[in-house]
Design a protein around this motif. Structure first.
Motif, PDB file in Angstrom:
ATOM      1  N   MET A  28       0.853  -1.200   0.000  1.00 16.19           N
ATOM      2  CA  MET A  28       0.000   0.000   0.000  1.00 16.19           C
ATOM      3  C   MET A  28       0.890   1.253   0.000  1.00 16.19           C
ATOM      4  SD  MET A  28      -3.298   0.598   0.051  1.00 16.19           S
ATOM      5  CE  MET A  28      -4.003  -0.929   0.664  1.00 16.19           C
ATOM      6  N   ASP A  29       0.986   1.921  -1.127  1.00 14.67           N
ATOM      7  CA  ASP A  29       1.806   3.133  -1.153  1.00 14.67           C
ATOM      8  C   ASP A  29       0.926   4.372  -1.299  1.00 14.67           C
ATOM      9  OD1 ASP A  29       1.026   2.705  -3.673  1.00 14.67           O
ATOM     10  OD2 ASP A  29       2.911   3.307  -4.617  1.00 14.67           O
ATOM     11  N   ALA A  30       1.565   5.535  -1.240  1.00 11.35           N
ATOM     12  CA  ALA A  30       0.827   6.794  -1.148  1.00 11.35           C
ATOM     13  C   ALA A  30      -0.090   7.001  -2.346  1.00 11.35           C
ATOM     14  CB  ALA A  30       1.822   7.942  -1.017  1.00 11.35           C
ATOM     15  N   LYS A  31       0.433   6.727  -3.532  1.00 13.68           N
ATOM     16  CA  LYS A  31      -0.359   6.958  -4.747  1.00 13.68           C
ATOM     17  C   LYS A  31      -1.617   6.087  -4.764  1.00 13.68           C
ATOM     18  CE  LYS A  31      -0.226   8.525  -9.193  1.00 13.68           C
ATOM     19  NZ  LYS A  31      -1.579   8.102  -9.473  1.00 13.68           N
ATOM     20  N   LYS A  32      -1.465   4.828  -4.379  1.00 12.87           N
ATOM     21  CA  LYS A  32      -2.604   3.913  -4.391  1.00 12.87           C
ATOM     22  C   LYS A  32      -3.683   4.377  -3.423  1.00 12.87           C
ATOM     23  CE  LYS A  32      -0.768  -0.624  -5.641  1.00 12.87           C
ATOM     24  NZ  LYS A  32      -0.286  -1.878  -5.041  1.00 12.87           N
ATOM     25  N   ILE A  33      -3.260   4.853  -2.261  1.00 11.69           N
ATOM     26  CA  ILE A  33      -4.238   5.298  -1.260  1.00 11.69           C
ATOM     27  C   ILE A  33      -5.031   6.489  -1.784  1.00 11.69           C
ATOM     28  CG2 ILE A  33      -4.460   6.314   1.031  1.00 11.69           C
ATOM     29  CD1 ILE A  33      -1.989   4.582   1.770  1.00 11.69           C
ATOM     30  N   ILE A  34      -4.319   7.458  -2.347  1.00  9.86           N
ATOM     31  CA  ILE A  34      -4.988   8.646  -2.877  1.00  9.86           C
ATOM     32  C   ILE A  34      -5.977   8.263  -3.972  1.00  9.86           C
ATOM     33  CG2 ILE A  34      -4.572  10.686  -4.294  1.00  9.86           C
ATOM     34  CD1 ILE A  34      -4.022  11.323  -1.518  1.00  9.86           C
ATOM     35  N   ASP A  35      -5.522   7.399  -4.891  1.00 15.92           N
ATOM     36  CA  ASP A  35      -6.417   6.977  -5.971  1.00 15.92           C
ATOM     37  C   ASP A  35      -7.639   6.261  -5.421  1.00 15.92           C
ATOM     38  OD1 ASP A  35      -4.719   8.053  -7.739  1.00 15.92           O
ATOM     39  OD2 ASP A  35      -3.733   6.166  -8.310  1.00 15.92           O
ATOM     40  N   SER A  36      -7.411   5.419  -4.422  1.00 17.01           N
ATOM     41  CA  SER A  36      -8.508   4.635  -3.865  1.00 17.01           C
ATOM     42  C   SER A  36      -9.581   5.532  -3.251  1.00 17.01           C
ATOM     43  CB  SER A  36      -7.952   3.676  -2.815  1.00 17.01           C
ATOM     44  OG  SER A  36      -9.000   3.002  -2.176  1.00 17.01           O
ATOM     45  N   ILE A  37      -9.168   6.487  -2.389  1.00 15.07           N
ATOM     46  CA  ILE A  37     -10.202   7.317  -1.753  1.00 15.07           C
ATOM     47  C   ILE A  37     -10.800   8.285  -2.762  1.00 15.07           C
ATOM     48  CG2 ILE A  37      -9.478   7.135   0.660  1.00 15.07           C
ATOM     49  CD1 ILE A  37      -8.042   9.777   0.330  1.00 15.07           C
ATOM     50  N   SER A  38     -10.044   8.711  -3.767  1.00  9.11           N
ATOM     51  CA  SER A  38     -10.595   9.636  -4.762  1.00  9.11           C
ATOM     52  C   SER A  38     -11.656   8.958  -5.597  1.00  9.11           C
ATOM     53  CB  SER A  38      -9.482  10.154  -5.675  1.00  9.11           C
ATOM     54  OG  SER A  38      -8.535  10.858  -4.927  1.00  9.11           O
ATOM     55  N   THR A  39     -11.426   7.699  -5.962  1.00  7.43           N
ATOM     56  CA  THR A  39     -12.445   7.011  -6.760  1.00  7.43           C
ATOM     57  C   THR A  39     -13.636   6.598  -5.920  1.00  7.43           C
ATOM     58  OG1 THR A  39     -11.137   5.010  -6.434  1.00  7.43           O
ATOM     59  CG2 THR A  39     -10.869   6.149  -8.527  1.00  7.43           C
ATOM     60  N   GLU A  40     -13.399   6.282  -4.636  1.00  6.71           N
ATOM     61  CA  GLU A  40     -14.516   5.865  -3.789  1.00  6.71           C
ATOM     62  C   GLU A  40     -15.416   7.042  -3.427  1.00  6.71           C
ATOM     63  OE1 GLU A  40     -15.011   2.698  -3.022  1.00  6.71           O
ATOM     64  OE2 GLU A  40     -16.778   3.031  -1.755  1.00  6.71           O
ATOM     65  N   PHE A  41     -14.792   8.194  -3.128  1.00  6.69           N
ATOM     66  CA  PHE A  41     -15.576   9.390  -2.742  1.00  6.69           C
ATOM     67  C   PHE A  41     -15.226  10.542  -3.681  1.00  6.69           C
ATOM     68  CE2 PHE A  41     -14.776   6.884   1.067  1.00  6.69           C
ATOM     69  CZ  PHE A  41     -16.050   6.687   1.550  1.00  6.69           C
TER      70      PHE A  41
ATOM     71  N   ILE B 112       0.335  14.602  -2.578  1.00  5.37           N
ATOM     72  CA  ILE B 112       1.309  13.595  -2.139  1.00  5.37           C
ATOM     73  C   ILE B 112       2.585  14.342  -1.789  1.00  5.37           C
ATOM     74  CG2 ILE B 112       2.534  11.495  -2.756  1.00  5.37           C
ATOM     75  CD1 ILE B 112       0.338  10.893  -4.728  1.00  5.37           C
ATOM     76  N   ASP B 113       2.826  14.551  -0.504  1.00  3.25           N
ATOM     77  CA  ASP B 113       4.026  15.262  -0.077  1.00  3.25           C
ATOM     78  C   ASP B 113       5.267  14.400  -0.276  1.00  3.25           C
ATOM     79  OD1 ASP B 113       3.215  17.735   0.625  1.00  3.25           O
ATOM     80  OD2 ASP B 113       2.681  17.210   2.685  1.00  3.25           O
ATOM     81  N   SER B 114       5.174  13.151   0.149  1.00  4.93           N
ATOM     82  CA  SER B 114       6.303  12.250   0.000  1.00  4.93           C
ATOM     83  C   SER B 114       5.734  10.833   0.004  1.00  4.93           C
ATOM     84  CB  SER B 114       7.314  12.437   1.131  1.00  4.93           C
ATOM     85  OG  SER B 114       6.748  11.960   2.336  1.00  4.93           O
ATOM     86  N   ASP B 115       6.587   9.839   0.098  1.00  6.32           N
ATOM     87  CA  ASP B 115       6.092   8.464   0.091  1.00  6.32           C
ATOM     88  C   ASP B 115       5.274   8.140   1.322  1.00  6.32           C
ATOM     89  OD1 ASP B 115       7.269   8.093  -2.277  1.00  6.32           O
ATOM     90  OD2 ASP B 115       9.068   7.081  -1.510  1.00  6.32           O
ATOM     91  N   ILE B 116       5.499   8.905   2.385  1.00  7.73           N
ATOM     92  CA  ILE B 116       4.824   8.550   3.626  1.00  7.73           C
ATOM     93  C   ILE B 116       3.859   9.623   4.105  1.00  7.73           C
ATOM     94  CG2 ILE B 116       6.606   6.979   4.440  1.00  7.73           C
ATOM     95  CD1 ILE B 116       7.650   9.309   6.155  1.00  7.73           C
ATOM     96  N   ARG B 117       3.800  10.783   3.468  1.00 14.10           N
ATOM     97  CA  ARG B 117       2.867  11.824   3.911  1.00 14.10           C
ATOM     98  C   ARG B 117       1.965  12.226   2.759  1.00 14.10           C
ATOM     99  NH1 ARG B 117       3.694  13.863   9.179  1.00 14.10           N
ATOM    100  NH2 ARG B 117       1.687  14.831   8.770  1.00 14.10           N
ATOM    101  N   ILE B 118       0.655  12.039   2.953  1.00  9.47           N
ATOM    102  CA  ILE B 118      -0.313  12.489   1.955  1.00  9.47           C
ATOM    103  C   ILE B 118      -1.388  13.296   2.676  1.00  9.47           C
ATOM    104  CG2 ILE B 118       0.033  10.629   0.309  1.00  9.47           C
ATOM    105  CD1 ILE B 118      -2.279   9.171   1.569  1.00  9.47           C
TER     106      ILE B 118
END
Lengths: 186, 158
Positions: free
Chosen positions: B1-14, B23-29
């Motif tokens: 689970m990386d930063a890009k996947k998380i952002i895409d997931s919540i953006s498509t869900e909501f 995406i600030d970095s690999d660990i901060r979004i």
């Protein structure tokens, strides 16, 4: 005639206060004895005893509280001045305000002060309790603590060293000896 | 689970409630969420994206924009990503759904935000003062326009 009437009134009052009073025996109160003793040299002896048994309440309120506890420990040996830390306000003579007083803590502090038996004295230790210190302009700090408590000695410092607190206690002892303390009325 | 996947997931869900993703970095979004949908987003994060705990919940007062921002820091013990969720509230009557039912430790955070900023959390189990005395409720001391500071009143300035 008027004087006699007044005397009779006083006698009546005394009877009303203590219904079991025996005729011919004068009753008095401990307050009256205390007030009488304050005018005699016996008070010097009492004060000598009081100033050499300044038991203070271990009630740390901030970082000054750590210094206060350190003062009470063996290294500084405050026992040679008769200064002993006590855990209960009922057994204590001196309350040390050792930190900032917040609006929420003030009622508890007042309650502790009321629980202490008279004669009692109060020291303001550290910049926080004197003026607010670093928390001077905080929204929940109580300022001008001397309007609430009769403070005898102010000990500046942030925090004051244990020697400074000890010096404050010695100043309080001098005030008690000179009958200039705010803890008892002369 | 990386930063890009998380952002895409919540953006498509909501798609309607998530905006301004970053995406600030690999660990901060970070992302903005609409205040009405916070609980659903948090449930989705917890159930599907392994965000198992709330690190912090706080409020920022943007007096120029006449808005409060409710900030959630949501993190995970499984992956290293920390998500900063922000919800914009109006300044005159800030109300938001409580997330205690999702993250139980939000309870005291929300009580503290309530007493310091006056944000009302709907469906909070026990919304009352936490640290301040009860009389100070209504003053909201951490708002920028708070004027109850004692100004130069101490007599014993050292």
């Amino acid at each position: 005639m008027g004087e006699v009437n007044q005397k009779e009134k006083k006698v009546d009052l005394r009877k009303a206060q203590s219904p079991e009073s025996i005729p011919g025996v004068m009753t008095t109160t401990s307050n009256a004895i205390s007030d009488f003793l304050k005018k005699t040299p016996a008070q010097d002896f009492i004060n000598w005893g009081r100033k050499n048994s300044l038991w203070f309440m271990t009630q740390p309120m901030g970082c000054c509280g750590v210094e206060m506890i350190a003062t009470g420990c063996a290294h500084y040996d405050t026992d040679r001045f008769g200064i002993i830390p006590r855990n209960s306000p009922r057994q204590a003579d001196v309350m040390v305000i050792s930190g900032y007083v917040t609006k929420k803590y003030l009622p508890a502090l007042k309650k502790l002060w009321d629980q202490m038996a008279s004669p009692k004295w109060i020291l303001a230790m550290g910049d926080c309790s004197i003026s607010g210190g670093p928390f001077y302009q905080s929204y929940s700090t109580v300022q001008n603590i001397e309007e609430i408590f009769p403070i005898d000695v102010y000990i500046p410092g942030c925090p004051p060293r244990p020697e400074a607190l000890l010096e404050g206690f010695i100043q309080l002892q001098k005030k008690i000896e000179a009958k200039k303390d705010k803890g008892s009325e002369y | 689970m990386d930063a890009k996947k998380i952002i895409d997931s919540i953006s498509t869900e909501f798609p309607d409630s998530i905006s301004n993703t970053l995406i600030d970095s690999d660990i901060r979004i970070s992302a903005y969420v609409s205040a009405s949908d916070v609980v659903n987003v948090c449930k989705y994060l917890k159930d599907n994206l392994q965000f198992d705990h709330l690190s912090c919940e706080s409020v920022v007062d943007y007096i120029d924009r006449d808005e409060l921002e409710n900030v959630y820091h949501i993190a995970s013990y499984i992956h290293p990503v920390v998500l900063t969720l922000k919800a914009i509230l109006p300044r005159d009557n800030p109300e938001i759904e409580s997330i205690v039912e999702v993250y139980w430790n939000a309870n005291w955070y929300e009580r503290e935000n309530y007493e310091l900023f006056g944000v009302k959390y709907i469906n909070h189990p026990d919304l009352r003062h936490l640290v301040l005395p009860e009389e100070m409720l209504g003053e909201w001391p951490l708002r920028k326009d708070y004027e109850g500071f004692p100004q130069n009143t101490a007599k014993n300035l050292v």
